[in-house]
Design an enzyme around this catalytic site. Structure first.
Site, PDB file in Angstrom:
ATOM      1  N   ILE A   1       0.834  -1.210   0.000  1.00 14.42           N
ATOM      2  CA  ILE A   1       0.000   0.000   0.000  1.00 14.42           C
ATOM      3  C   ILE A   1       0.867   1.259   0.000  1.00 14.42           C
ATOM      4  O   ILE A   1       0.578   2.248  -0.667  1.00 14.42           O
ATOM      5  CB  ILE A   1      -0.985  -0.044   1.191  1.00 14.42           C
ATOM      6  CG1 ILE A   1      -1.901  -1.257   1.013  1.00 14.42           C
ATOM      7  CG2 ILE A   1      -1.808   1.234   1.251  1.00 14.42           C
ATOM      8  CD1 ILE A   1      -2.521  -1.797   2.225  1.00 14.42           C
TER       9      ILE A   1
ATOM     10  N   ASP B   1      15.100   0.343  10.681  1.00  8.94           N
ATOM     11  CA  ASP B   1      13.974  -0.003  11.545  1.00  8.94           C
ATOM     12  C   ASP B   1      13.405   1.268  12.174  1.00  8.94           C
ATOM     13  O   ASP B   1      14.155   2.081  12.734  1.00  8.94           O
ATOM     14  CB  ASP B   1      14.488  -0.960  12.636  1.00  8.94           C
ATOM     15  CG  ASP B   1      13.355  -1.577  13.429  1.00  8.94           C
ATOM     16  OD1 ASP B   1      13.440  -2.767  13.764  1.00  8.94           O
ATOM     17  OD2 ASP B   1      12.360  -0.856  13.687  1.00  8.94           O
TER      18      ASP B   1
ATOM     19  N   SER C   1      -6.807  -1.017  10.363  1.00  3.63           N
ATOM     20  CA  SER C   1      -7.408  -2.141   9.629  1.00  3.63           C
ATOM     21  C   SER C   1      -8.800  -2.447  10.155  1.00  3.63           C
ATOM     22  O   SER C   1      -9.068  -2.275  11.347  1.00  3.63           O
ATOM     23  CB  SER C   1      -6.516  -3.385   9.807  1.00  3.63           C
ATOM     24  OG  SER C   1      -7.203  -4.552   9.413  1.00  3.63           O
TER      25      SER C   1
ATOM     26  N   TYR D   1      -2.360  -9.289  15.868  1.00  3.95           N
ATOM     27  CA  TYR D   1      -2.142  -8.255  14.832  1.00  3.95           C
ATOM     28  C   TYR D   1      -3.181  -7.145  15.001  1.00  3.95           C
ATOM     29  O   TYR D   1      -2.842  -5.969  15.101  1.00  3.95           O
ATOM     30  CB  TYR D   1      -2.234  -8.861  13.431  1.00  3.95           C
ATOM     31  CG  TYR D   1      -2.500  -7.830  12.364  1.00  3.95           C
ATOM     32  CD1 TYR D   1      -3.759  -7.733  11.768  1.00  3.95           C
ATOM     33  CD2 TYR D   1      -1.517  -6.918  11.995  1.00  3.95           C
ATOM     34  CE1 TYR D   1      -4.021  -6.769  10.820  1.00  3.95           C
ATOM     35  CE2 TYR D   1      -1.777  -5.947  11.039  1.00  3.95           C
ATOM     36  CZ  TYR D   1      -3.038  -5.878  10.459  1.00  3.95           C
ATOM     37  OH  TYR D   1      -3.301  -4.907   9.524  1.00  3.95           O
TER      38      TYR D   1
ATOM     39  N   LYS E   1      -3.018  -2.967  16.169  1.00  3.12           N
ATOM     40  CA  LYS E   1      -3.630  -1.833  15.449  1.00  3.12           C
ATOM     41  C   LYS E   1      -4.537  -1.050  16.395  1.00  3.12           C
ATOM     42  O   LYS E   1      -4.522   0.186  16.438  1.00  3.12           O
ATOM     43  CB  LYS E   1      -4.439  -2.328  14.250  1.00  3.12           C
ATOM     44  CG  LYS E   1      -3.587  -2.865  13.104  1.00  3.12           C
ATOM     45  CD  LYS E   1      -2.718  -1.798  12.497  1.00  3.12           C
ATOM     46  CE  LYS E   1      -1.965  -2.307  11.282  1.00  3.12           C
ATOM     47  NZ  LYS E   1      -1.033  -1.301  10.747  1.00  3.12           N
TER      48      LYS E   1
ATOM     49  N   TYR F   1      -8.571   0.032   6.818  1.00  2.00           N
ATOM     50  CA  TYR F   1      -8.688  -0.588   5.489  1.00  2.00           C
ATOM     51  C   TYR F   1      -9.579  -1.824   5.588  1.00  2.00           C
ATOM     52  O   TYR F   1      -9.449  -2.578   6.558  1.00  2.00           O
ATOM     53  CB  TYR F   1      -7.356  -1.101   4.964  1.00  2.00           C
ATOM     54  CG  TYR F   1      -6.184  -0.173   4.989  1.00  2.00           C
ATOM     55  CD1 TYR F   1      -4.901  -0.703   4.955  1.00  2.00           C
ATOM     56  CD2 TYR F   1      -6.319   1.205   5.041  1.00  2.00           C
ATOM     57  CE1 TYR F   1      -3.790   0.118   4.963  1.00  2.00           C
ATOM     58  CE2 TYR F   1      -5.214   2.024   5.057  1.00  2.00           C
ATOM     59  CZ  TYR F   1      -3.943   1.477   5.015  1.00  2.00           C
ATOM     60  OH  TYR F   1      -2.838   2.289   5.021  1.00  2.00           O
TER      61      TYR F   1
ATOM     62  N   ASN G   1      -1.301 -15.705   2.257  1.00  2.00           N
ATOM     63  CA  ASN G   1      -2.376 -16.003   3.214  1.00  2.00           C
ATOM     64  C   ASN G   1      -3.717 -15.516   2.671  1.00  2.00           C
ATOM     65  O   ASN G   1      -4.754 -16.094   2.928  1.00  2.00           O
ATOM     66  CB  ASN G   1      -2.123 -15.276   4.548  1.00  2.00           C
ATOM     67  CG  ASN G   1      -0.839 -15.755   5.217  1.00  2.00           C
ATOM     68  OD1 ASN G   1      -0.664 -16.947   5.410  1.00  2.00           O
ATOM     69  ND2 ASN G   1       0.061 -14.833   5.522  1.00  2.00           N
TER      70      ASN G   1
END
Ligand code: WQD
Length: 339
Positions: free
Chosen positions: A12, A58, A124, A148, A152, A176, A197
């Site tokens: 993205i 990083d 997300s 995950y 977020k 998203y 995945n």
């Protein structure tokens, strides 16, 4: 004036950078290339005839990040950097919390130190968990169901608290739905490590003959054809949504949340059929067991985003899959096709 894009070498991020460069913005990218490829910057230059300033590293490296803020006049940030595989996060939660949270905390502290007030954050729809009702609005209940999604959600809470502590902050959180597709040039696209995945890149690998068939994770959901329904959104529409959010926060203080989706849902079988029609070939599939953690239906209400950002997604599912297929055919091994 420059825009810092963390994780800009990713799927993205790279599509957003193309539009930023086409708009004449100076773009600084920091990316550790853990899930992306240096080749993407050659492709971005081929599309735009412009270059970014790329720093490999990083985001949690305080010294490196402060050096970037010292060297460039960073006026706004788009924060993509982070691990994003749901299954991997369940298997290795500590890696996800350390990486995604530490990167964000280091970034936000740097922004504070260098008086940078504008940020667009890549969140997300996974923060909605298993929604009570659809379409999902920004006011729907939040309940991440995997590490995950938890990262977020935590980063969203951190940003909301920062906005309360500093009323001059201008923050857009973008949730998203399911990004798919690729730039129409076929030069940049989704390039997952290993076996994908997600559904669309997996179907693309079956279409080019790299994988034998698609496993449909359950056909006994309470949906029109029994398979999972999702809100697929073209990655170029997603990128345009980021530029609309960046424009919005230029003169809007506070912290606002926006759904980036199409407001439409499509089932797994619809995606497979559309891909077969676009590619002009059979896509073998087999109904298999449900995948742990999957939900039946997830699609966005985009009314408030459309009104607030004067933005809406343009591409339909067929266009998304046409562009995804074009990218896959031109890059059978993704960016690794380059020697
Ligand atoms: C879509 C549908 C599956 C693969 C995930 C993350 C989300 C976001 C987008 C980062 C579901 C079915 C899938 C396959 C299948 N990522 N499926 N066979 O799970 O909706 O969302 O990616 O922000 O956070 O959760 O996307 O593409 O994995 O699945 O049948 O081989 O396809 O059951 O119904 P998902 P997906």
């Amino acid at each position: 004036m420059a825009i810092l894009v963390t994780g800009g070498a990713g799927y993205i991020g790279s599509h957003t950078i193309v539009q930023l460069l086409e708009e004449g913005q100076q773009v600084i990218v920091i990316d550790d290339l853990s899930n992306s490829h240096l080749e993407v910057f050659n492709r971005i230059k081929a599309i735009t005839a412009k270059e970014v300033v790329f720093i490999e590293g990083d985001v949690s490296d305080k010294h490196l990040l402060a050096g970037i803020f010292k060297k460039f006049d960073i006026t706004s940030v788009i924060h993509f950097a982070g691990f994003k595989a749901v299954g991997e996060s369940v298997a290795n939660p500590l890696m996800y919390y350390q990486n995604n949270i530490n990167c964000s905390l280091t970034l936000f502290a740097c922004m504070q130190e260098f008086n940078c007030k504008e940020i667009v954050f890549s969140s997300s729809a996974t923060v909605y968990g298993d929604p009570e009702t659809v379409p999902i609005t920004e006011q729907s209940a939040l309940s991440a169901t995997n590490p995950y999604g938890q990262t977020k959600l935590m980063i969203e809470y951190i940003l909301k608290d920062i906005a309360i502590a500093d009323p001059a902050m201008r923050i857009a959180i973008l949730r998203y739905f399911n990004p798919v597709g690729a730039h129409p040039s076929g030069l940049i696209g989704e390039d997952p490590n290993g076996i994908p995945n997600n559904l669309v890149p997996f179907v693309a690998k079956v279409a080019i003959g790299e994988l034998p068939k698609v496993y449909v994770f359950g056909d006994d959901y309470d949906t029109p054809d029994g398979t999972g329904v999702r809100d697929y959104i073209h990655v170029v529409d997603l990128a345009t949504g980021h530029l609309a959010a960046l424009k919005k926060i230029k003169d809007h203080v506070g912290c606002a949340v926006y759904n980036l989706g199409t407001g439409q849902g499509n089932s797994v079988l619809e995606v497979i059929k559309t891909f077969a029609d676009v590619a002009g070939r059979d896509i073998p599939f087999q109904i298999s067991a449900r995948r742990a953690g999957d939900i039946a239906t997830c699609y966005a209400s985009v009314e408030s985003t459309t009104a607030a950002l004067n933005w809406s997604a343009k591409a339909d599912l067929k266009q998304m899959i046409k562009d995804h297929w074009h990218w896959q055919q031109k890059n059978p091994k993704g960016y690794k096709s380059v020697h």
